[in-house]
Design a protein around this motif. Structure first.
Motif, PDB file in Angstrom:
ATOM      1  N   SER A  22       0.779  -1.193  -0.035  1.00  0.00           N
ATOM      2  CA  SER A  22       0.008  -0.076  -0.045  1.00  0.00           C
ATOM      3  C   SER A  22       0.903   1.231  -0.190  1.00  0.00           C
ATOM      4  N   GLN A  23       1.883   1.282   0.732  1.00  0.00           N
ATOM      5  CA  GLN A  23       2.956   2.364   0.609  1.00  0.00           C
ATOM      6  C   GLN A  23       3.674   2.563  -0.640  1.00  0.00           C
ATOM      7  N   GLU A  24       3.540   1.496  -1.406  1.00  0.00           N
ATOM      8  CA  GLU A  24       4.725   1.342  -2.626  1.00  0.00           C
ATOM      9  C   GLU A  24       3.839   1.885  -3.839  1.00  0.00           C
ATOM     10  N   ALA A  25       2.603   2.332  -3.779  1.00  0.00           N
ATOM     11  CA  ALA A  25       1.746   2.666  -4.962  1.00  0.00           C
ATOM     12  C   ALA A  25       2.144   4.133  -5.041  1.00  0.00           C
ATOM     13  N   LEU A  26       2.200   4.711  -6.223  1.00  0.00           N
ATOM     14  CA  LEU A  26       2.471   6.105  -6.496  1.00  0.00           C
ATOM     15  C   LEU A  26       1.919   6.298  -7.996  1.00  0.00           C
ATOM     16  N   SER A  27       1.730   7.801  -8.140  1.00  0.00           N
ATOM     17  CA  SER A  27       1.443   8.204  -9.530  1.00  0.00           C
ATOM     18  C   SER A  27       0.044   7.459  -9.976  1.00  0.00           C
ATOM     19  N   VAL A  28      -0.982   7.359  -8.877  1.00  0.00           N
ATOM     20  CA  VAL A  28      -2.263   6.542  -9.249  1.00  0.00           C
ATOM     21  C   VAL A  28      -2.981   7.498 -10.089  1.00  0.00           C
ATOM     22  N   ASP A  29      -3.390   7.056 -11.154  1.00  0.00           N
ATOM     23  CA  ASP A  29      -4.459   7.938 -12.019  1.00  0.00           C
ATOM     24  C   ASP A  29      -5.772   7.015 -12.300  1.00  0.00           C
ATOM     25  N   THR A  30      -6.875   7.912 -11.832  1.00  0.00           N
ATOM     26  CA  THR A  30      -8.323   7.054 -12.069  1.00  0.00           C
ATOM     27  C   THR A  30      -9.140   8.123 -12.893  1.00  0.00           C
ATOM     28  N   SER A  31      -8.305   9.062 -13.607  1.00  0.00           N
ATOM     29  CA  SER A  31      -9.089   9.970 -14.473  1.00  0.00           C
ATOM     30  C   SER A  31      -9.917   9.555 -15.591  1.00  0.00           C
ATOM     31  N   ILE A  32      -9.336   8.438 -16.195  1.00  0.00           N
ATOM     32  CA  ILE A  32      -9.866   7.789 -17.528  1.00  0.00           C
ATOM     33  C   ILE A  32     -11.110   6.845 -16.966  1.00  0.00           C
ATOM     34  N   PRO A  33     -12.171   6.910 -17.522  1.00  0.00           N
ATOM     35  CA  PRO A  33     -13.098   5.745 -17.144  1.00  0.00           C
ATOM     36  C   PRO A  33     -12.687   4.531 -17.323  1.00  0.00           C
ATOM     37  N   ASP A  34     -13.017   3.506 -16.507  1.00  0.00           N
ATOM     38  CA  ASP A  34     -12.708   2.058 -16.597  1.00  0.00           C
ATOM     39  C   ASP A  34     -11.245   1.737 -16.660  1.00  0.00           C
ATOM     40  N   GLN A  35     -10.324   2.664 -16.529  1.00  0.00           N
ATOM     41  CA  GLN A  35      -9.046   2.397 -16.451  1.00  0.00           C
ATOM     42  C   GLN A  35      -8.037   2.978 -15.038  1.00  0.00           C
ATOM     43  N   ILE A  36      -7.246   2.054 -14.533  1.00  0.00           N
ATOM     44  CA  ILE A  36      -6.496   2.709 -13.532  1.00  0.00           C
ATOM     45  C   ILE A  36      -4.853   2.585 -13.798  1.00  0.00           C
ATOM     46  N   TRP A  37      -4.428   3.613 -13.745  1.00  0.00           N
ATOM     47  CA  TRP A  37      -2.738   3.607 -13.892  1.00  0.00           C
ATOM     48  C   TRP A  37      -1.998   3.855 -12.883  1.00  0.00           C
ATOM     49  N   PHE A  38      -1.226   3.123 -12.676  1.00  0.00           N
ATOM     50  CA  PHE A  38      -0.195   3.207 -11.344  1.00  0.00           C
ATOM     51  C   PHE A  38       1.135   2.747 -11.474  1.00  0.00           C
ATOM     52  N   GLN A  39       2.016   3.086 -10.621  1.00  0.00           N
ATOM     53  CA  GLN A  39       3.236   2.517 -10.544  1.00  0.00           C
ATOM     54  C   GLN A  39       3.682   1.956  -9.010  1.00  0.00           C
ATOM     55  N   LEU A  40       4.635   1.054  -9.008  1.00  0.00           N
ATOM     56  CA  LEU A  40       5.095   0.667  -7.740  1.00  0.00           C
ATOM     57  C   LEU A  40       6.642   0.982  -7.399  1.00  0.00           C
ATOM     58  N   GLN A  41       6.909   1.336  -6.469  1.00  0.00           N
ATOM     59  CA  GLN A  41       8.342   1.804  -6.047  1.00  0.00           C
ATOM     60  C   GLN A  41       9.146   0.790  -6.275  1.00  0.00           C
ATOM     61  N   VAL A  42       9.023  -0.730  -5.803  1.00  0.00           N
ATOM     62  CA  VAL A  42       9.574  -1.732  -5.774  1.00  0.00           C
ATOM     63  C   VAL A  42      10.107  -2.194  -7.573  1.00  0.00           C
ATOM     64  N   ILE A  43       9.236  -1.699  -8.424  1.00  0.00           N
ATOM     65  CA  ILE A  43       9.417  -2.093  -9.479  1.00  0.00           C
ATOM     66  C   ILE A  43       9.533  -0.668 -10.355  1.00  0.00           C
ATOM     67  N   PRO A  44      10.835  -0.094 -10.319  1.00  0.00           N
ATOM     68  CA  PRO A  44      10.780   1.269 -11.195  1.00  0.00           C
ATOM     69  C   PRO A  44      10.439   1.395 -12.270  1.00  0.00           C
ATOM     70  N   LYS A  45      10.040   2.429 -12.954  1.00  0.00           N
ATOM     71  CA  LYS A  45       9.970   2.592 -14.469  1.00  0.00           C
ATOM     72  C   LYS A  45       8.996   1.746 -15.249  1.00  0.00           C
ATOM     73  N   VAL A  46       8.077   1.041 -14.332  1.00  0.00           N
ATOM     74  CA  VAL A  46       6.994   0.390 -15.042  1.00  0.00           C
ATOM     75  C   VAL A  46       5.531   0.995 -14.634  1.00  0.00           C
ATOM     76  N   VAL A  47       5.039   1.060 -15.495  1.00  0.00           N
ATOM     77  CA  VAL A  47       3.663   1.549 -15.559  1.00  0.00           C
ATOM     78  C   VAL A  47       2.519   0.464 -15.623  1.00  0.00           C
ATOM     79  N   PHE A  48       1.724   0.122 -14.593  1.00  0.00           N
ATOM     80  CA  PHE A  48       0.532  -0.775 -14.635  1.00  0.00           C
ATOM     81  C   PHE A  48      -0.604  -0.573 -15.100  1.00  0.00           C
TER      82      PHE A  48
END
Length: 494
Positions: A22-48
């Protein structure tokens, strides 16, 4: 959570994160309907990206969903890599090979056997080509094969593969596993899919292993045998109906492997193992396996009639711990040297391996037919031990007719040119003490367990020899038994 506020009754997309992350999630973007974009500090430079896209013929469908994905990819193309997973309603079928069908990245097995992709799959194919993405479902890359399965069901029947995982080419080597989880226990008509990723760190063991090959041909160097042996999956742990439904959806493009039978055999073995892994039922729980293992150990311990060993093994809970080896047992190296000398005698070295015969005996030399494969599968005992490939012989009894044809297609390119897969000569070796001095390896009997496909192939050859050679024919054949036929085949391929 993200959903379309204009169509709030249509559902939405949610991402659940474990407490430890929970503390690793960053850059969470929920602005696009039906899409959630986020990153994890433990896996840098990867957008999920967790996404949902309605079917093309749905009133809720809009091209904006795909446009939003493309905008995200363009926005981070220079700094980040991407993993996109979700219900995109993309039915690729064999059309997934249009994304890549090279020796490095290919899709030899297709879970959803349709020739023409749907509209959503066409759009995603274009996006993948433009941004160097690959569909992970069914992908074969490097030494990995991510066998997939159908993810959408109608009633109780799984009918198509609509849920996908897409990743940047540079991340494929970081994906350790991909799985589809077909289950009846969720109130959904879709099966969950999951991937397991490793952190972006250097595998020092791999580097050292590669470094040891420098200056010499890899085939002459040593390798770890543990990588050749998979965790066995017992037949009793597999749900027959689930396995049959799973394997029925798999389609192997046999035309691409007629000239490369080794890859063909490896893919078939991987598909059988991963389908077995996905279709394990809850019947074989770890507690039951533990109890069975305890019983098996008692069965091995009591016949020795060594009462001192029995009392030393029993603990206060009524269980026991038996050491695998005692001080008097031969070491693994001693066993290895002994069996090496036994199996490589001077008589064997004098055999002419280049024997040529132009005599054709139809009963021995005809093609291996579908009927012969079926008849030998019917003779298999499903509870036999698994070989190094981890596949139970019993799963061969669950194959649909299409897969029996696949096995026949595999065996004939081996049989006609009189070849044999080198990996099929690998086996698990167990030693059982007979009598005499325990320190002498010759007082132990070796039992080998080979791969399931190799066993079936040998059974087919053995049945031919038994039909051609009848024990007792002529003076030289008197007293022979059918068992010698099996020994001759095993010895010839060992």
């Amino acid at each position: 959570m993200s959903y379309d506020r204009d169509y709030s009754h249509s559902g939405g997309t949610a991402v659940l994160v474990r407490n430890v992350l929970s503390q690793e999630a960053l850059s969470v973007d929920t602005s696009i309907p039906d899409q959630i974009w986020f990153q994890l500090q433990v896996i840098p430079k990867v957008v999920f990206g967790a996404c949902y896209i309605p079917p093309n013929d749905s009133p809720y469908f809009s091209q904006k969903e795909f446009e939003s994905i493309q905008e995200k990819l363009i926005e981070g193309q220079y700094d980040n890599k991407f993993i996109i997973i979700g219900d995109l309603n993309t039915r690729f079928g064999k059309g997934v090979r249009k994304i890549s069908n090279t020796e490095e990245f290919s899709y030899p097995v297709v879970a959803d056997d349709v020739n023409v992709p749907n509209d959503n799959a066409y759009v995603l194919t274009t996006i993948c080509k433009d941004h160097n993405l690959l569909v992970v479902n069914n992908l074969k890359a490097y030494d990995k094969h991510f066998v997939s399965n159908k993810t959408y069901k109608q009633g109780t029947r799984w009918v198509s593969e609509l849920d996908v995982c897409v990743g940047s080419i540079q991340l494929i080597n970081s994906i350790e596993s991909f799985r589809v989880h077909p289950t009846e226990n969720l109130p959904s008509d879709h099966a969950p899919i999951s991937i397991k990723m490793s952190k972006g760190r250097i595998d020092l063991d791999f580097v050292l292993r590669r470094a040891s090959f420098l200056g010499g041909h890899a085939s002459l160097m040593g390798y770890k045998c543990s990588s050749l042996v998979k965790t066995p999956i017992k037949y009793k742990r597999i749900d027959p109906k689930m396995f049959n439904a799973s394997i029925s959806g798999m389609n192997i493009d046999t035309d691409n492997f007629i000239n490369n039978v080794n890859d063909f055999a490896s893919i078939v073995s991987n598909v059988l193992y991963q389908c077995s892994e996905m279709c394990q039922s809850r019947a074989g729980t770890s507690r039951e396996d533990s109890g069975e293992a305890q019983t098996d150990r008692w069965d091995c311990l009591l016949p020795d009639r060594d009462y001192l060993k029995v009392w030393q093994a029993v603990d206060w809970k009524g269980k026991f711990q038996v050491e695998n080896k005692t001080d008097g047992d031969p070491t693994d190296e001693e066993f290895k040297e002994y069996f090496k000398n036994v199996l490589n005698t001077e008589e064997n070295s004098l055999l002419d391996e280049n024997i040529q015969s132009f005599v054709n005996v139809p009963i021995l030399d005809d093609h291996i037919t579908l009927g012969k494969v079926q008849s030998q599968i019917n003779r298999i005992r499903p509870d036999k031990a698994c070989g190094p490939d981890g596949v139970s012989l019993g799963v061969l009894k669950l194959h649909p007719m299409e897969w029996l044809l696949t096995l026949a297609t595999l065996f004939n390119p081996l049989f006609l040119p009189e070849s044999y897969r080198s990996l099929w000569s690998l086996a698990k070796l167990f030693t059982i003490f007979k009598k005499g001095n325990r320190q002498e390896p010759k007082n132990y009997r070796g039992i080998t367990v080979i791969n399931g496909l190799a066993k079936l192939y040998d059974m087919i050859l053995c049945s031919r020899l038994k039909t051609w050679f009848k024990p007792g024919w002529g003076t030289e054949g008197k007293g022979l038994h059918g068992a010698y036929c099996s020994f001759a085949i095993a010895d010839g391929h060992g």
